[in-house]
Design an enzyme around this catalytic site. Structure first.
Site, PDB file in Angstrom:
ATOM      1  N   HIS A  73      35.154  19.431 -12.780  1.00 57.74           N
ATOM      2  CA  HIS A  73      35.786  18.379 -11.973  1.00 57.74           C
ATOM      3  C   HIS A  73      36.561  17.351 -12.800  1.00 57.74           C
ATOM      4  O   HIS A  73      36.854  16.261 -12.312  1.00 57.74           O
ATOM      5  CB  HIS A  73      34.729  17.689 -11.089  1.00 57.74           C
ATOM      6  CG  HIS A  73      34.150  18.604 -10.057  1.00 57.74           C
ATOM      7  ND1 HIS A  73      32.971  18.332  -9.380  1.00 57.74           N
ATOM      8  CD2 HIS A  73      34.590  19.800  -9.585  1.00 57.74           C
ATOM      9  CE1 HIS A  73      32.726  19.329  -8.534  1.00 57.74           C
ATOM     10  NE2 HIS A  73      33.677  20.234  -8.651  1.00 57.74           N
TER      11      HIS A  73
ATOM     12  N   ASN B  29      30.016  17.085 -13.795  1.00 56.42           N
ATOM     13  CA  ASN B  29      30.048  15.673 -14.179  1.00 56.42           C
ATOM     14  C   ASN B  29      31.306  15.341 -14.962  1.00 56.42           C
ATOM     15  O   ASN B  29      31.736  16.114 -15.819  1.00 56.42           O
ATOM     16  CB  ASN B  29      28.810  15.321 -15.017  1.00 56.42           C
ATOM     17  CG  ASN B  29      27.540  15.564 -14.241  1.00 56.42           C
ATOM     18  OD1 ASN B  29      27.575  15.673 -13.015  1.00 56.42           O
ATOM     19  ND2 ASN B  29      26.414  15.650 -14.916  1.00 56.42           N
ATOM     20  N   VAL B  30      31.847  14.168 -14.686  1.00 55.23           N
ATOM     21  CA  VAL B  30      33.077  13.754 -15.363  1.00 55.23           C
ATOM     22  C   VAL B  30      32.786  12.711 -16.447  1.00 55.23           C
ATOM     23  O   VAL B  30      33.703  12.211 -17.092  1.00 55.23           O
ATOM     24  CB  VAL B  30      34.108  13.188 -14.337  1.00 55.23           C
ATOM     25  CG1 VAL B  30      34.503  14.250 -13.324  1.00 55.23           C
ATOM     26  CG2 VAL B  30      33.571  11.946 -13.619  1.00 55.23           C
TER      27      VAL B  30
ATOM     28  N   TYR C 110      37.246   3.784  -9.987  1.00 56.27           N
ATOM     29  CA  TYR C 110      37.138   4.529 -11.245  1.00 56.27           C
ATOM     30  C   TYR C 110      37.050   3.590 -12.445  1.00 56.27           C
ATOM     31  O   TYR C 110      36.429   3.925 -13.457  1.00 56.27           O
ATOM     32  CB  TYR C 110      38.287   5.535 -11.384  1.00 56.27           C
ATOM     33  CG  TYR C 110      38.028   6.729 -10.495  1.00 56.27           C
ATOM     34  CD1 TYR C 110      37.114   7.702 -10.876  1.00 56.27           C
ATOM     35  CD2 TYR C 110      38.616   6.832  -9.235  1.00 56.27           C
ATOM     36  CE1 TYR C 110      36.812   8.763 -10.040  1.00 56.27           C
ATOM     37  CE2 TYR C 110      38.317   7.889  -8.392  1.00 56.27           C
ATOM     38  CZ  TYR C 110      37.421   8.848  -8.796  1.00 56.27           C
ATOM     39  OH  TYR C 110      37.110   9.890  -7.966  1.00 56.27           O
TER      40      TYR C 110
END
Ligand code: BJW
Ligand code: ZN
Length: 241
Positions: free
Chosen positions: A113, A96-97, A60
């Site tokens: 999400h 989409n994040v 991430y």
């Protein structure tokens, strides 16, 4: 081919990773995807985080760095314009994040999400904006300043519940629209539920459904009334000009 938006029409758009591809964000599946060759359902899951939190934090962290460098594209901008034209008759649901819809100016967005740039404490559940936790090689796991709990990205992994208010909001919007619902899915492979099931709900209420994808997956495309093959940054601005 163009959308037919009439006085009573309500437009719901579902976006996936493909919509950010032209901004330079990698998609998940398929050739060149982020997860190519990885058993991601096992890694991007609460169990994966429990077993190898440092692996997930590094993953991430890389995505945070990348997301900071990219800009919204013509597809994102077209959706802002659609919202401005329709107001409450428009709803954007994104898987989409990366935050690109919000940065482009979309307001009526449901981030199904979660958010890449948010961090959540696994102990006290505090959520905060945080684009700078990357977890570099050799660094310890990031911990909460308030309670020392382990921090995690504020995204939704496999096996985790989505925010039930988001699902209710989508369901209410669709039900209120009924047969006047126009649904456009763009840049999503239709493999992840519950997002992948929205088109079936549209079909149940006799709404109209469109899929926009550069390489529409057959099993998903068959459930839509119309399929437009092409890049979302090129197709969306022309779909309802
Ligand atoms: C272009 C393009 C260009 C390229 N222009 N196009 C019902 C049936 C079976 C299973 C389930 C079910 N309900 C729930 C489940 C379990 C599970 C699930 O769906 N499993 C499946 C694998 C079968 N779902 C969940 O666990 C969800 N939770 C849930 O439902 O809770 C209740 C529950 C729990 C357990 C059991 C039952 C119920 C949570 C799902 C969370 C998904 N999270 C991720 C990670 C987020 C964090 C992160 O970003 O790292 O979300 S997974 C990943 O996939 C990410 C994405 O949002 C999501 C979808 O991917 P997307 O956007 O479709 O990307 P791609 O790469 O797959 O596709 C890109 C497309 O774009 C392609 O088609 C390209 O061709 C195209 N493209 N360039 C246009 N320029
Ligand atoms: Zn805490």
């Amino acid at each position: 081919m163009e959308l037919r938006i009439e006085e009573k029409s309500c437009l719901c758009v579902l976006t996936g990773a493909g919509v950010s591809a032209e901004s330079g964000v990698q998609t998940f599946r398929g050739q060149g995807g982020l997860w190519e060759g990885m058993l991601i359902e096992q890694i991007a899951s609460p169990k994966g985080f429990e077993q190898t939190p440092s692996l997930l934090w590094r993953f991430y962290g890389k995505r945070r760095r990348m997301a900071k460098r990219v800009e919204p594209n013509a597809g994102h901008h077209a959706l802002v314009e659609w919202e401005q034209r329709l107001g409450e008759r428009f709803l954007l649901v994104t898987q989409n994040v990366d935050g690109l819809h919000q940065r482009a100016g979309s307001k009526r967005v449901i981030p199904l999400h979660g958010h890449l740039m948010e961090t959540r404490c696994t102990k006290c559940q505090r959520v905060f904006f945080d684009e700078n936790t990357y977890m570099e090689e050799g660094e310890g796991l990031p911990r909460c300043q308030e309670c020392r709990g382990l921090l995690r990205p504020n995204v939704v992994w496999f096996g985790e519940m989505l925010d039930k208010h988001y699902l209710e909001e989508i369901s209410e919007f669709m039900k209120a629209a009924g047969e006047h619902l126009v649904f456009v899915a763009a840049g999503t492979s239709g493999q992840v539920y519950p997002a992948a099931g929205l088109v079936d709900e549209v079909n149940c209420m006799r709404g109209k459904s469109w899929l926009v994808d550069v390489d529409p997956p057959e099993f998903y495309a068959g459930r839509f009334n119309h399929v437009v093959r092409g890049k979302s940054g090129e197709v969306l601005p022309k779909l309802w000009p």
